[in-house]
Design an enzyme around this catalytic site. Sequence first.
Site, short mmCIF file in Angstrom:
data_model
loop_
_atom_site.label_atom_id
_atom_site.label_comp_id
_atom_site.label_asym_id
_atom_site.label_seq_id
_atom_site.Cartn_x
_atom_site.Cartn_y
_atom_site.Cartn_z
N GLY A 48 0.80 -1.23 0.00
CA GLY A 48 0.00 0.00 0.00
C GLY A 48 0.82 1.27 0.00
N LEU A 75 -4.60 -5.35 -4.24
CA LEU A 75 -3.52 -4.38 -4.32
C LEU A 75 -2.19 -4.96 -3.83
CD1 LEU A 75 -2.88 -1.39 -5.00
CD2 LEU A 75 -3.23 -0.91 -2.58
N ASP A 76 -1.19 -4.91 -4.68
CA ASP A 76 0.16 -5.35 -4.33
C ASP A 76 0.24 -6.83 -3.98
OD1 ASP A 76 0.88 -2.69 -4.65
OD2 ASP A 76 0.72 -2.24 -2.53
N GLU A 77 -0.78 -7.59 -4.40
CA GLU A 77 -0.82 -9.01 -4.06
C GLU A 77 -0.61 -9.89 -5.30
OE1 GLU A 77 -1.03 -10.29 -1.11
OE2 GLU A 77 -2.26 -9.03 0.21
#
Lengths: 288, 288, 288, 288
Positions: free
Chosen positions: C205, C231-233
């Site tokens: 994040g 997100l960001d995964e």
Amino acid sequence: MMTEENRGRLLIACPDSTGIVAAVAQFLYRQGANISASDQYSTDAFDGTLFMRIEFHLDQLPAQERSLCADFAPLAEKFQMSWRYAPARRRKRMAIFVSKELHCLQELLWEWQSGQLDTDISMVVSNHDDAQTLVKSFGLPFHHIPVYPNDKSSAEAEQLHLLESAEIDVVVLARYMQILSPTFLERYANRIINIHHSFLPAFIGRNPYGRAYERGVKLIGATAHYVTEDLDEGPIIEQDVTRVDHRYDAHALRIAGRQVERSVLARAVKWHLEDKVIVYENKTIVFA
Amino acid sequence: MMTEENRGRLLIACPDSTGIVAAVAQFLYRQGANISASDQYSTDAFDGTLFMRIEFHLDQLPAQERSLCADFAPLAEKFQMSWRYAPARRRKRMAIFVSKELHCLQELLWEWQSGQLDTDISMVVSNHDDAQTLVKSFGLPFHHIPVYPNDKSSAEAEQLHLLESAEIDVVVLARYMQILSPTFLERYANRIINIHHSFLPAFIGRNPYGRAYERGVKLIGATAHYVTEDLDEGPIIEQDVTRVDHRYDAHALRIAGRQVERSVLARAVKWHLEDKVIVYENKTIVFA
Amino acid sequence: MMTEENRGRLLIACPDSTGIVAAVAQFLYRQGANISASDQYSTDAFDGTLFMRIEFHLDQLPAQERSLCADFAPLAEKFQMSWRYAPARRRKRMAIFVSKELHCLQELLWEWQSGQLDTDISMVVSNHDDAQTLVKSFGLPFHHIPVYPNDKSSAEAEQLHLLESAEIDVVVLARYMQILSPTFLERYANRIINIHHSFLPAFIGRNPYGRAYERGVKLIGATAHYVTEDLDEGPIIEQDVTRVDHRYDAHALRIAGRQVERSVLARAVKWHLEDKVIVYENKTIVFA
Amino acid sequence: MMTEENRGRLLIACPDSTGIVAAVAQFLYRQGANISASDQYSTDAFDGTLFMRIEFHLDQLPAQERSLCADFAPLAEKFQMSWRYAPARRRKRMAIFVSKELHCLQELLWEWQSGQLDTDISMVVSNHDDAQTLVKSFGLPFHHIPVYPNDKSSAEAEQLHLLESAEIDVVVLARYMQILSPTFLERYANRIINIHHSFLPAFIGRNPYGRAYERGVKLIGATAHYVTEDLDEGPIIEQDVTRVDHRYDAHALRIAGRQVERSVLARAVKWHLEDKVIVYENKTIVFA
């Protein structure tokens, strides 16, 4: 006020003895300065040379520095110091020399543009014109000075004239493939930084990537060093390596090496500009 | 004489202001001490906290240190210092806690045996007996204290009794898989070093390698930190990583991770033993 | 002839079983192709999924490839392969999205210019105009599409229109600070590469450098990954780290991190362009 | 069944030409073998040498391998292969030579004990007796064979006798400070692994740390290589480095270097034991 204007550095080398740190700190305190960073290194605990780098802030430094230096002189003499005062506001004036490979030049220009290199780049000099467009796009002067094998000295004379006219403080050889004369080197002793495309002292001289390929090394490296008369033998400022394997031919090694050359040179230049590098007996002390 | 006997360290934290470095250096000079290493760091140039670590030599230090400390007290008070004097000759007494994985223990024992860790290892404590043979082969006391889920406190009481009897200075959790109580942690605040088998704050808690595998990371790491009540949230002393790829399953990650755990823990312990680590607001300042 | 024209790649995923490698190699041999590189990985030795990447040369490949693919279909069906044929001469068409931080964009443009990225950069898209001069200096189209918080969808519609008109194959988010909608992500699944400025899964994040500073980490990193709705995964392609210490504040971490972001993103993009990355269950297999 | 018993490896070198991969894969398929790993490398795409390493599983391999090799012979002849079959169940028999520095020996013993080195350590041989206690604590035979400057050959005769009696496959020089004769080297060509305590080709020969100190390098390294008659010039298997600075004297470099020596040698030995290293023209191809 703690501004760039008021920030100064003292670089000191002297025979080590008791009381030096105290004397210097006391001196700065009495001048009203506040020490913001202090590094010291002694080559030998008993009978060595002491190196110090002190960064301090002093209100009205530009107006005070003349008297500060005058006042420091007796103390310096007492401890047999060789010393240098460097105000942070006085940015070093840099000339970059380059030949046909532009990656190191480009890295320096970017770092400079983004504010990471505290310098004024006065000019880029090259024996070829490959760099011209790039240099112009940064709004910087570019000087194409061809070097002819049978008349190297006239090129060097022209270079030296340019450097002196511009009051250059530091020359960076960003993959400049010509050898400089002893006269040139003497003129800018400990102020010419070269990037050599190998992990020195491995692969001194020509074609390091080709020879790294022949030797079958598993890492390739780069070395930033001050230039002396002994080719690739000058004081090393910074080195780094990257991993390769049997699938890399000499060309692939050269490509992979660019990344290392770029970052090693940029770090070395940055430290030099911030007066963090001290040369001592063909080695460097880096207070990074 | 510049012997281990005569080497001392001053660790200082205080509000930053002009003249502190000068005052401390001057004090040591007047005591006849020679500063051999000096590090400082200020959290903020204007209104911060200043941290200093000074290593010095003083003839007859063992006989002088009581008066040296007494003399330093007024100066410390003037600058509102919290400070600590640590003579190098007084080696820290260490207890190592371990469970079933022995690689970190083994690394510490080796480094200690080869003279790299300046400590007296007073004991190894384990909730299992796997480490017994290894520990005995180094001629060190081994205490097998099983930990039962329904009665952890009696094990801890026994551990604390051992630690206190042996006047332990630092506890190293070398892959000790039990959680210590707040009481225990409070007793040895900033003196319990743990190795966590991930690059914190990634993979806090159980089974970091299994979760690293699930996430598909391309590097795995290890983190040495002081232990606080918040699991894996204490001040980080050192971290490192190693490269892996898609061929590593959780087991292979665990094997690869051992090398990183070993070296990260050994470095952190070494720095702690040499008084090079200062804790400040859940972070560390490492004067390495 | 062994030219770029005649170089092709087969990417295969299928249930692992005996004889697949033989069947594919035999097929290519009968077609007259010469295998120049072959990588394989099986998720499980007994009952897993096999992934293969084969690079081969075939005379007159452009004329032959239609029949080659047709001939391969029955074999693919027999082994339940999902597969893809990618001719090397068909360079992927790339769009780069950027916001205000330009270092990742700059690195990609430079690598592209020096021939290291086998792609056609069709456009650079930004919600700001900071990149305009840089992009123009490389002679590339720049599209300034502002994104308004209360009307993100119209910006996205414009972006998608541009991407589709230009038949874009891969979108690189080179520090593009806007979140893309599920529709957008779905449209370019496993073809949008983001650079996240932390070592994921640490600091998912916003503001990773600020949080890295708060946590007091000793290394900072960057992660290139395919973008998914979480997100960001998304699947990680590449990661790397660089060493920092207590003297780095959040700003200094951000500066240091740029170097890592640049090189991590450039490597990930290069591998994607050369069809060396296979996505499997939110992880990547990278045949680098 | 997919057991260690049934796992075999084929190592192949031959002139590159179309159809080799297909022929080998087809051969193994017809034998009923399942390929679990396959690596290939060609020195030159047109007219080079092809190297392959194939790992496969075959039911009842111990009973089948004689006929498998016999059946493979005609195919090998057709493609002019030099090749080797290595069953995984046949662990290589290792002798470790050491002098006074024990860290590399210790690392190997530990890795072996924890199951990471797939070998039988038959003996440790030393020209000193420093290693005796350590070796005995692992329950391994230790042979103290002093080497006298004026009669090296009798020591070597004794060593060779021991190696031959024990049917040794690989000799590891784990900081063994004696030079072996050409006869000895010839006898175990490409089967003697040495760790040199520098990043070769820098600092060939004696006292590399002392010379690294003199040169002022910023990284020190270690190199594992096969031993040939040309001192420190044999094929490099693995190398690595670690960062140092001006504060490291020659002794500190030596201490820091130990960590690199240990891990570099352990990796090289592991790869050799798993038949992942192929020697080619004084270089290695490492299918790691």
